[in-house]
Design a protein around this motif. Structure first.
Motif, PDB file in Angstrom:
ATOM      1  N   SER A  43      -6.563  -3.922   3.174  1.00 31.10           N
ATOM      2  CA  SER A  43      -5.104  -4.036   3.067  1.00 31.10           C
ATOM      3  C   SER A  43      -4.418  -2.722   3.435  1.00 31.10           C
ATOM      4  O   SER A  43      -3.370  -2.722   4.082  1.00 31.10           O
ATOM      5  CB  SER A  43      -4.712  -4.469   1.652  1.00 31.10           C
ATOM      6  N   PHE A  44      -5.009  -1.595   3.045  1.00 29.97           N
ATOM      7  CA  PHE A  44      -4.433  -0.300   3.403  1.00 29.97           C
ATOM      8  C   PHE A  44      -4.559  -0.060   4.907  1.00 29.97           C
ATOM      9  O   PHE A  44      -3.639   0.489   5.531  1.00 29.97           O
ATOM     10  CB  PHE A  44      -5.133   0.810   2.629  1.00 29.97           C
ATOM     11  N   THR A  94      -9.213  -4.065  -0.784  1.00 25.71           N
ATOM     12  CA  THR A  94      -8.258  -2.972  -0.944  1.00 25.71           C
ATOM     13  C   THR A  94      -8.229  -2.094   0.287  1.00 25.71           C
ATOM     14  O   THR A  94      -7.163  -1.774   0.825  1.00 25.71           O
ATOM     15  CB  THR A  94      -8.615  -2.135  -2.188  1.00 25.71           C
ATOM     16  N   PRO A 127       0.817  -1.218   0.000  1.00 26.44           N
ATOM     17  CA  PRO A 127       0.000   0.000   0.000  1.00 26.44           C
ATOM     18  C   PRO A 127       0.848   1.265   0.000  1.00 26.44           C
ATOM     19  O   PRO A 127       0.513   2.243  -0.674  1.00 26.44           O
ATOM     20  CB  PRO A 127      -0.827  -0.141   1.276  1.00 26.44           C
TER      21      PRO A 127
END
Length: 449
Positions: free
Chosen positions: A378-379, A375, A352
């Motif tokens: 994960s960030f 997404t 990220p």
């Protein structure tokens, strides 16, 4: 009766005689125009051809709204407001387009779509469930009529940019788009919101940022200003009470309500870039533009290491909003993407933080990580976010596409806890998590923090 050739020369535009039509808005002249066996009506007042750019409304036939007084749509209200605007100016015309019922799908299909909307679908999803296009209207006859009447340059009474673009492609010069002063009704508010969010229709005008923020009660006024003034990485996600962002079939229209979607568009309007993963584009085909509120579109970034996103997707095929397609070093991008698309290679096994660095190399300002669940998760897990807006809707999906998920701690004492603020967005509850010292410093203290 007279006739002229259309631009293709294949058919003839047949004009009927002029007669008078007294209305509550004043005396209009009315005549018919027939093209390809379809007859349209034109109402005129004054001398539109004598004006540099007369007011023109190209109005689609709507039996339920125009004749039967339905409040499911705003067609009847738009029709009356257009005639009033033309009468007030003294010059102009209304082109009433036959066979445009239901954005071109016909009366029977429109009523089928109504039944699906009664079951919870919005207007776009209902059309697609029937295997029908979102909008199949053809404006060839309208353009031919305007040229025949000496009005190739107009001010168009509409909130629909697509109508303007269609007429321009047919050679009509639209010098401005004039929004009619028609307020949403309780019965059609959700319908109109769907058209603004999913079909790019203009939002009602708002005078300034303070007024815009004031229309979301409970939202701290500093939120949007902080995003505009700094370089933060912020994420937004809406999920069900049991933690899903879509059903098992991928249907996410809509988890949260219209107020939360307005909040999302305000975030977009105050950031420089918006990032989504490939699966979100494949599943939802989002536009990622600002439509529900005033503001400029952010640059669109598509995170697609394996170049899986089809070139027919909106973000890759439709401009002019700049779009950056981020693909892996070994991926082969497909050809025929729009001129608005730039291809950028990601470093191998990009984290990220690596992805943020790539975006920072393209634009300056705050970045919105909009989806999807993997997404955003994960960030969050990588500690790459400054803020997270997590909206919880009062609905249980049971199973489906998960929202926030990551490998967590084994004991509660080590679970992720941060300062937060909460505010209601209609029926939904949004929690703003302040995940970095910078975001706390950029935010005004409030009782909920």
């Amino acid at each position: 009766m007279t006739s002229t050739r259309t631009p293709t020369g294949s058919e003839r535009l047949v004009a009927g005689p002029v007669s008078s039509l007294p209305t509550e808005h004043g005396m209009f002249a009315i005549r018919s125009f027939t093209l390809d066996t379809v007859t349209h009506a034109v109402m005129m007042m004054g001398d539109p051809a004598g004006c540099d750019s007369p007011l023109v409304r190209v109005h689609s036939e709507c039996l339920t709204g125009d004749a039967l007084g339905s409040h499911r749509c705003d067609c009847g209200d738009q029709l009356g407001a257009a005639l009033a605007a033309i009468a007030s100016e003294g010059h102009g015309m209304l082109v009433y387009m036959a066979e445009h019922e239901g954005r071109g799908i016909g009366l029977a299909a429109k009523l089928q779509a109504y039944a699906l909307q009664d079951e919870g679908m919005d207007t776009v999803s209902a059309n697609r469930a029937l295997g029908l296009p979102d909008d199949s209207r053809d404006y060839t006859a309208a353009a031919a009529i305007l040229r025949e009447l000496g009005c190739p340059r107009i001010r168009l009474l509409t909130s629909n940019p697509s109508k303007q673009h269609a007429l321009e492609e047919l050679g009509v010069e639209v010098v401005s788009r004039v929004r009619l002063p028609v307020a949403d009704r309780p019965e059609n508010s959700a319908y109109l919101t769907s058209k603004r969010l999913r079909m790019n229709h203009d939002a009602p005008p708002e005078t300034d940022t303070e007024e815009s923020s004031a229309q979301l009660p409970g939202v701290d006024a500093d939120i949007y200003a902080a995003l505009a003034a700094n370089e933060e990485v912020v994420a937004q996600l809406a999920q069900s009470q049991d933690g899903f962002i879509a059903t098992r079939t991928g249907d996410a229209c809509f988890v949260s309500g219209s107020t939360d979607r307005t909040h999302l568009h305000r975030i977009r309007a105050h950031v420089a870039a918006v990032l989504v993963g490939a699966q979100t584009v494949i599943a939802d085909d989002p536009q990622l533009t600002v439509r529900a509120v005033p503001g400029a579109d952010p640059v669109r970034f598509v995170l697609d290491p394996h170049a899986r996103v089809p070139v027919t997707s909106t973000v890759l095929s439709t401009g002019p909003t700049p779009t950056v397609w981020m693909i892996g070093a070994e991926a082969t991008p497909r050809a025929n993407v729009g001129d608005h698309v730039r291809v950028v290679r990601l470093p191998p096994a990009a984290s990220p933080q690596d992805i943020i660095a790539v975006i920072r190399g393209q634009v300056a300002g705050s970045i919105l990580v909009e989806g999807g669940g993997r997404t955003v998760s994960s960030f969050l897990a990588a500690g790459a976010l400054d803020r997270l807006f997590l909206t919880t809707a009062p609905v249980f999906i049971g199973d489906g596409v998960p929202g926030i998920r990551f490998h967590g701690s084994e004991v509660m004492a080590q679970a992720l806890r941060t300062p937060f603020r909460r505010f209601e967005l209609g029926e939904d509850m949004c929690t703003e998590y302040l995940l970095s010292r910078a975001s706390v410093a950029h935010s005004q203290p409030s009782p909920n923090m």
